[in-house]
Design a protein around this motif. Structure first.
Motif, PDB file in Angstrom:
ATOM      1  N   ILE A  55       0.886  -1.046  -0.068  1.00  0.00           N
ATOM      2  CA  ILE A  55      -0.140   0.216  -0.020  1.00  0.00           C
ATOM      3  C   ILE A  55       1.100   1.244   0.091  1.00  0.00           C
ATOM      4  O   ILE A  55       1.752   1.599   0.688  1.00  0.00           O
ATOM      5  CB  ILE A  55      -0.969   0.062   1.158  1.00  0.00           C
ATOM      6  CG1 ILE A  55      -1.880  -1.122   1.197  1.00  0.00           C
ATOM      7  CG2 ILE A  55      -1.632   1.193   1.397  1.00  0.00           C
ATOM      8  CD1 ILE A  55      -2.673  -1.446   2.489  1.00  0.00           C
ATOM      9  N   PRO A  56       0.530   2.195  -0.998  1.00  0.00           N
ATOM     10  CA  PRO A  56       1.561   3.339  -0.929  1.00  0.00           C
ATOM     11  C   PRO A  56       1.623   4.155   0.188  1.00  0.00           C
ATOM     12  O   PRO A  56       0.352   4.185   1.028  1.00  0.00           O
ATOM     13  CB  PRO A  56       0.882   4.168  -2.151  1.00  0.00           C
ATOM     14  CG  PRO A  56       0.388   3.145  -3.198  1.00  0.00           C
ATOM     15  CD  PRO A  56      -0.167   2.112  -2.240  1.00  0.00           C
ATOM     16  N   ASN A  57       2.320   4.871   0.521  1.00  0.00           N
ATOM     17  CA  ASN A  57       2.302   5.785   1.860  1.00  0.00           C
ATOM     18  C   ASN A  57       1.331   6.823   1.679  1.00  0.00           C
ATOM     19  O   ASN A  57       0.529   7.127   2.814  1.00  0.00           O
ATOM     20  CB  ASN A  57       3.668   6.373   1.747  1.00  0.00           C
ATOM     21  CG  ASN A  57       3.680   7.385   3.404  1.00  0.00           C
ATOM     22  OD1 ASN A  57       3.292   6.789   4.250  1.00  0.00           O
ATOM     23  ND2 ASN A  57       4.196   8.537   3.292  1.00  0.00           N
ATOM     24  N   CYS A  58       0.583   7.441   0.834  1.00  0.00           N
ATOM     25  CA  CYS A  58      -0.329   8.413   0.609  1.00  0.00           C
ATOM     26  C   CYS A  58      -1.662   7.874   0.236  1.00  0.00           C
ATOM     27  O   CYS A  58      -1.658   6.895  -0.586  1.00  0.00           O
ATOM     28  CB  CYS A  58       0.457   9.314  -0.625  1.00  0.00           C
ATOM     29  SG  CYS A  58      -0.521  10.905  -0.334  1.00  0.00           S
ATOM     30  N   GLY A  59      -2.457   8.482   0.851  1.00  0.00           N
ATOM     31  CA  GLY A  59      -3.854   8.344   0.644  1.00  0.00           C
ATOM     32  C   GLY A  59      -4.820   9.426   0.756  1.00  0.00           C
ATOM     33  O   GLY A  59      -4.176  10.710   1.096  1.00  0.00           O
ATOM     34  N   HIS A  60      -5.930   9.506   0.727  1.00  0.00           N
ATOM     35  CA  HIS A  60      -6.819  10.439   0.794  1.00  0.00           C
ATOM     36  C   HIS A  60      -7.608  10.644   2.129  1.00  0.00           C
ATOM     37  O   HIS A  60      -8.212   9.503   2.486  1.00  0.00           O
ATOM     38  CB  HIS A  60      -7.937  10.260  -0.232  1.00  0.00           C
ATOM     39  CG  HIS A  60      -8.896  11.664  -0.318  1.00  0.00           C
ATOM     40  ND1 HIS A  60      -8.740  12.768  -0.825  1.00  0.00           N
ATOM     41  CD2 HIS A  60     -10.107  11.649  -0.032  1.00  0.00           C
ATOM     42  CE1 HIS A  60      -9.638  13.727  -0.828  1.00  0.00           C
ATOM     43  NE2 HIS A  60     -10.421  12.926   0.029  1.00  0.00           N
ATOM     44  N   CYS A  61      -7.637  11.682   2.765  1.00  0.00           N
ATOM     45  CA  CYS A  61      -8.321  11.991   3.945  1.00  0.00           C
ATOM     46  C   CYS A  61      -9.460  12.736   3.716  1.00  0.00           C
ATOM     47  O   CYS A  61      -9.303  13.937   3.200  1.00  0.00           O
ATOM     48  CB  CYS A  61      -7.335  12.454   5.028  1.00  0.00           C
ATOM     49  SG  CYS A  61      -8.204  13.207   6.318  1.00  0.00           S
ATOM     50  N   SER A  62     -10.795  12.396   4.223  1.00  0.00           N
ATOM     51  CA  SER A  62     -11.853  13.042   3.890  1.00  0.00           C
ATOM     52  C   SER A  62     -12.099  14.320   4.868  1.00  0.00           C
ATOM     53  O   SER A  62     -12.699  15.035   4.577  1.00  0.00           O
ATOM     54  CB  SER A  62     -13.084  12.206   4.037  1.00  0.00           C
ATOM     55  OG  SER A  62     -13.399  11.530   5.273  1.00  0.00           O
ATOM     56  N   PHE A  64      -9.456  16.110   5.910  1.00  0.00           N
ATOM     57  CA  PHE A  64      -8.622  17.176   5.176  1.00  0.00           C
ATOM     58  C   PHE A  64      -9.007  17.317   3.706  1.00  0.00           C
ATOM     59  O   PHE A  64      -8.513  18.482   3.129  1.00  0.00           O
ATOM     60  CB  PHE A  64      -7.065  16.753   5.134  1.00  0.00           C
ATOM     61  CG  PHE A  64      -6.661  16.423   6.622  1.00  0.00           C
ATOM     62  CD1 PHE A  64      -6.858  17.157   7.518  1.00  0.00           C
ATOM     63  CD2 PHE A  64      -5.387  15.712   6.573  1.00  0.00           C
ATOM     64  CE1 PHE A  64      -6.465  16.865   8.739  1.00  0.00           C
ATOM     65  CE2 PHE A  64      -4.685  15.317   7.971  1.00  0.00           C
ATOM     66  CZ  PHE A  64      -5.343  15.977   8.959  1.00  0.00           C
ATOM     67  N   GLU A  65      -9.668  16.530   3.181  1.00  0.00           N
ATOM     68  CA  GLU A  65     -10.140  16.825   1.681  1.00  0.00           C
ATOM     69  C   GLU A  65      -8.675  16.743   1.019  1.00  0.00           C
ATOM     70  O   GLU A  65      -8.832  17.666  -0.310  1.00  0.00           O
ATOM     71  CB  GLU A  65     -11.104  17.811   1.442  1.00  0.00           C
ATOM     72  CG  GLU A  65     -12.374  17.876   2.193  1.00  0.00           C
ATOM     73  CD  GLU A  65     -13.427  18.859   1.846  1.00  0.00           C
ATOM     74  OE1 GLU A  65     -13.054  19.833   0.959  1.00  0.00           O
ATOM     75  OE2 GLU A  65     -14.533  18.918   2.328  1.00  0.00           O
ATOM     76  N   GLY A  66      -7.845  15.876   1.262  1.00  0.00           N
ATOM     77  CA  GLY A  66      -6.757  16.038   0.387  1.00  0.00           C
ATOM     78  C   GLY A  66      -5.888  14.661   1.009  1.00  0.00           C
ATOM     79  O   GLY A  66      -6.472  13.912   1.470  1.00  0.00           O
ATOM     80  N   LEU A  67      -4.590  14.703   0.461  1.00  0.00           N
ATOM     81  CA  LEU A  67      -3.537  13.472   0.801  1.00  0.00           C
ATOM     82  C   LEU A  67      -3.160  13.801   2.122  1.00  0.00           C
ATOM     83  O   LEU A  67      -2.893  14.693   2.753  1.00  0.00           O
ATOM     84  CB  LEU A  67      -2.472  13.741  -0.236  1.00  0.00           C
ATOM     85  CG  LEU A  67      -2.645  13.655  -1.566  1.00  0.00           C
ATOM     86  CD1 LEU A  67      -1.613  13.847  -2.225  1.00  0.00           C
ATOM     87  CD2 LEU A  67      -3.501  12.537  -2.009  1.00  0.00           C
ATOM     88  N   ALA A  68      -3.008  12.501   2.840  1.00  0.00           N
ATOM     89  CA  ALA A  68      -2.312  12.200   3.933  1.00  0.00           C
ATOM     90  C   ALA A  68      -1.564  10.985   4.061  1.00  0.00           C
ATOM     91  O   ALA A  68      -1.657  10.139   3.386  1.00  0.00           O
ATOM     92  CB  ALA A  68      -3.570  12.178   5.201  1.00  0.00           C
ATOM     93  N   SER A  69      -0.550  10.913   5.037  1.00  0.00           N
ATOM     94  CA  SER A  69       0.262   9.787   5.078  1.00  0.00           C
ATOM     95  C   SER A  69      -0.461   8.347   5.790  1.00  0.00           C
ATOM     96  O   SER A  69      -1.272   8.900   6.712  1.00  0.00           O
ATOM     97  CB  SER A  69       1.407   9.953   6.140  1.00  0.00           C
ATOM     98  OG  SER A  69       2.366   8.742   6.295  1.00  0.00           O
ATOM     99  N   LYS A  70      -0.272   7.347   5.352  1.00  0.00           N
ATOM    100  CA  LYS A  70      -0.847   6.159   5.950  1.00  0.00           C
ATOM    101  C   LYS A  70      -0.419   5.741   7.446  1.00  0.00           C
ATOM    102  O   LYS A  70      -0.979   5.414   8.324  1.00  0.00           O
ATOM    103  CB  LYS A  70      -0.731   5.140   5.052  1.00  0.00           C
ATOM    104  CG  LYS A  70       0.840   4.347   5.144  1.00  0.00           C
ATOM    105  CD  LYS A  70       0.843   3.067   4.277  1.00  0.00           C
ATOM    106  CE  LYS A  70       2.007   2.577   4.428  1.00  0.00           C
ATOM    107  NZ  LYS A  70       2.262   1.370   3.478  1.00  0.00           N
TER     108      LYS A  70
END
Length: 85
Positions: A55-62, A64-70
């Motif tokens: 699983i890549p380090n980056c994903g979507h946070c609802s 923040f409505e943007g990217l966050a680290s797993k």
């Protein structure tokens, strides 16, 4: 088909509003409790695994409505199991 790599944004690459919501939620990219990381949060949607199943380090946070680290954490964390923190 090669997928575009996402990266966790740095504070300098975010707008004032994006930084403000992260600060208000006390977001950190490295949690001190592995059970309460973004990957286990109801508000986080990870990117699909790569060809090796990672699983890549980056994903979507609802939140923040943007990217966050797993591996991150914020005070809005909520378990995926029950939807309650």
């Amino acid at each position: 088909v090669k997928r575009k790599s996402l990266f966790v944004p740095t504070p300098n690459s975010l707008s004032f509003g994006e930084n403000s919501i992260r600060q208000a939620n006390k977001y950190t990219e490295a949690t001190t409790d592995p059970e309460n990381d973004c990957l286990n949060c109801a508000f986080f949607t990870p990117e699909p695994p790569d060809a090796n199943g990672e699983i890549p380090n980056c994903g979507h946070c609802s939140i923040f409505e943007g990217l966050a680290s797993k591996n991150g954490y914020c005070e809005s964390w909520s378990t995926k199991d029950t939807g309650q923190g």
